[in-house]
Motif scaffolding. Structure first.
Motif, mmCIF file in Angstrom:
data_model
loop_
_atom_site.group_PDB
_atom_site.id
_atom_site.type_symbol
_atom_site.label_atom_id
_atom_site.label_comp_id
_atom_site.label_asym_id
_atom_site.label_seq_id
_atom_site.Cartn_x
_atom_site.Cartn_y
_atom_site.Cartn_z
ATOM 1 N N VAL A 5 25.889 3.814 -28.133
ATOM 2 C CA VAL A 5 25.141 3.981 -29.379
ATOM 3 C C VAL A 5 25.496 3.063 -30.536
ATOM 4 O O VAL A 5 24.822 2.342 -30.974
ATOM 5 C CB VAL A 5 25.217 5.478 -29.728
ATOM 6 N N ILE A 6 26.715 2.718 -30.707
ATOM 7 C CA ILE A 6 27.216 1.742 -31.618
ATOM 8 C C ILE A 6 26.799 0.519 -31.187
ATOM 9 O O ILE A 6 26.307 -0.548 -31.860
ATOM 10 C CB ILE A 6 28.618 1.986 -31.718
ATOM 11 N N SER A 7 26.795 0.250 -29.800
ATOM 12 C CA SER A 7 26.416 -1.273 -29.244
ATOM 13 C C SER A 7 25.000 -1.333 -29.304
ATOM 14 O O SER A 7 24.722 -2.463 -29.688
ATOM 15 C CB SER A 7 27.138 -1.266 -27.847
ATOM 16 N N CYS A 8 24.202 -0.494 -29.155
ATOM 17 C CA CYS A 8 22.813 -0.379 -29.455
ATOM 18 C C CYS A 8 22.440 -0.613 -30.848
ATOM 19 O O CYS A 8 21.617 -1.684 -31.294
ATOM 20 C CB CYS A 8 21.943 0.690 -28.835
ATOM 21 N N ILE A 9 22.875 -0.044 -31.675
ATOM 22 C CA ILE A 9 22.972 -0.191 -33.073
ATOM 23 C C ILE A 9 23.291 -1.609 -33.524
ATOM 24 O O ILE A 9 22.525 -2.205 -34.391
ATOM 25 C CB ILE A 9 23.453 0.823 -34.038
ATOM 26 N N ALA A 10 24.250 -2.103 -32.961
ATOM 27 C CA ALA A 10 24.876 -3.613 -33.412
ATOM 28 C C ALA A 10 24.362 -4.695 -32.761
ATOM 29 O O ALA A 10 23.993 -5.739 -33.332
ATOM 30 C CB ALA A 10 26.276 -3.558 -33.288
ATOM 31 N N PHE A 11 23.414 -4.360 -31.719
ATOM 32 C CA PHE A 11 22.646 -5.429 -31.163
ATOM 33 C C PHE A 11 21.254 -5.555 -31.952
ATOM 34 O O PHE A 11 20.843 -6.862 -31.799
ATOM 35 C CB PHE A 11 22.446 -4.818 -29.666
ATOM 36 N N ILE A 12 20.758 -4.606 -32.656
ATOM 37 C CA ILE A 12 19.432 -5.018 -33.239
ATOM 38 C C ILE A 12 19.731 -6.101 -34.352
ATOM 39 O O ILE A 12 18.771 -6.982 -34.359
ATOM 40 C CB ILE A 12 19.096 -3.664 -33.660
ATOM 41 N N PRO A 13 20.796 -6.040 -35.212
ATOM 42 C CA PRO A 13 20.753 -7.163 -36.143
ATOM 43 C C PRO A 13 21.198 -8.634 -35.339
ATOM 44 O O PRO A 13 20.666 -9.492 -35.893
ATOM 45 C CB PRO A 13 21.958 -6.998 -37.071
ATOM 46 N N SER A 14 21.829 -8.552 -34.276
ATOM 47 C CA SER A 14 21.866 -9.921 -33.609
ATOM 48 C C SER A 14 20.741 -10.440 -32.963
ATOM 49 O O SER A 14 20.583 -11.662 -32.846
ATOM 50 C CB SER A 14 23.053 -9.573 -32.389
ATOM 51 N N ILE A 15 19.780 -9.554 -32.795
ATOM 52 C CA ILE A 15 18.614 -10.172 -32.396
ATOM 53 C C ILE A 15 17.509 -10.605 -33.317
ATOM 54 O O ILE A 15 16.976 -11.692 -33.396
ATOM 55 C CB ILE A 15 17.530 -9.110 -31.651
ATOM 56 N N LEU A 16 17.751 -9.820 -34.609
ATOM 57 C CA LEU A 16 16.781 -10.235 -35.613
ATOM 58 C C LEU A 16 17.634 -11.568 -36.324
ATOM 59 O O LEU A 16 16.749 -12.334 -37.012
ATOM 60 C CB LEU A 16 16.941 -9.292 -36.791
ATOM 61 N N TYR A 17 18.737 -11.673 -36.336
ATOM 62 C CA TYR A 17 19.469 -13.042 -37.126
ATOM 63 C C TYR A 17 18.782 -14.167 -36.060
ATOM 64 O O TYR A 17 18.643 -15.186 -36.378
ATOM 65 C CB TYR A 17 20.735 -12.642 -36.903
#
Length: 139
Positions: free
Chosen positions: A127-139
């Motif tokens: 879950v933490i990985s999924c949440i952290a992945f979202i900003p890395s896509i947006l950036y």
């Protein structure tokens, strides 16, 4: 987020050391994932808790992530930014899918091969990985 790490290794000699260490990490990841695959296959012989194709798919996704790490290491951010970014996307995206699949496999193997505590920890990391992945896509 990945840009912060990549900026660290953009100039020689740091770039060579950075790339080398990422490639070593990718190799260790491949070894770890393959051992996990073999372990699940062996446990599955007696329990049949997951389809073998699901375990193989998980391994392939994990290996894809390690390949993405190799791309990040080989194509530095300032030299070939688009290839570097694609490699990072593959590495992080595949990593999130891999840990999620491993969490699901862990729950299916409970209570014979795993404790629920271990399953909950794996799912929390997922879950933490999924949440952290979202900003890395947006950036």
């Amino acid at each position: 987020f990945s840009s912060c790490f990549s900026d660290t290794g953009t100039k020689p000699p740091e770039s060579g050391i950075f790339g080398f260490m990422i490639n070593i990490s990718a190799l260790l990841g491949v070894i770890t994932m393959y051992i996990r695959y073999l372990l699940i296959e062996k446990q599955n012989e007696s329990s049949h808790f997951v389809r073998s194709s699901c375990n193989m798919f998980s391994l392939c996704i994990g290996l894809m992530g390690c390949t993405g790490m190799g791309i990040v290491a080989t194509f530095q951010e300032l030299s070939v930014p688009s290839v570097h970014d694609i490699g990072a996307l593959v590495a992080f995206g595949s990593g999130v899918v891999y840990i999620t699949l491993q969490s699901i496999i862990s729950y299916k193997s409970c209570p014979q091969w795993n404790t629920y505590f271990v399953c909950h920890i794996r799912m929390a990391i997922s879950v933490i990985s999924c949440i952290a992945f979202i900003p890395s896509i947006l950036y």
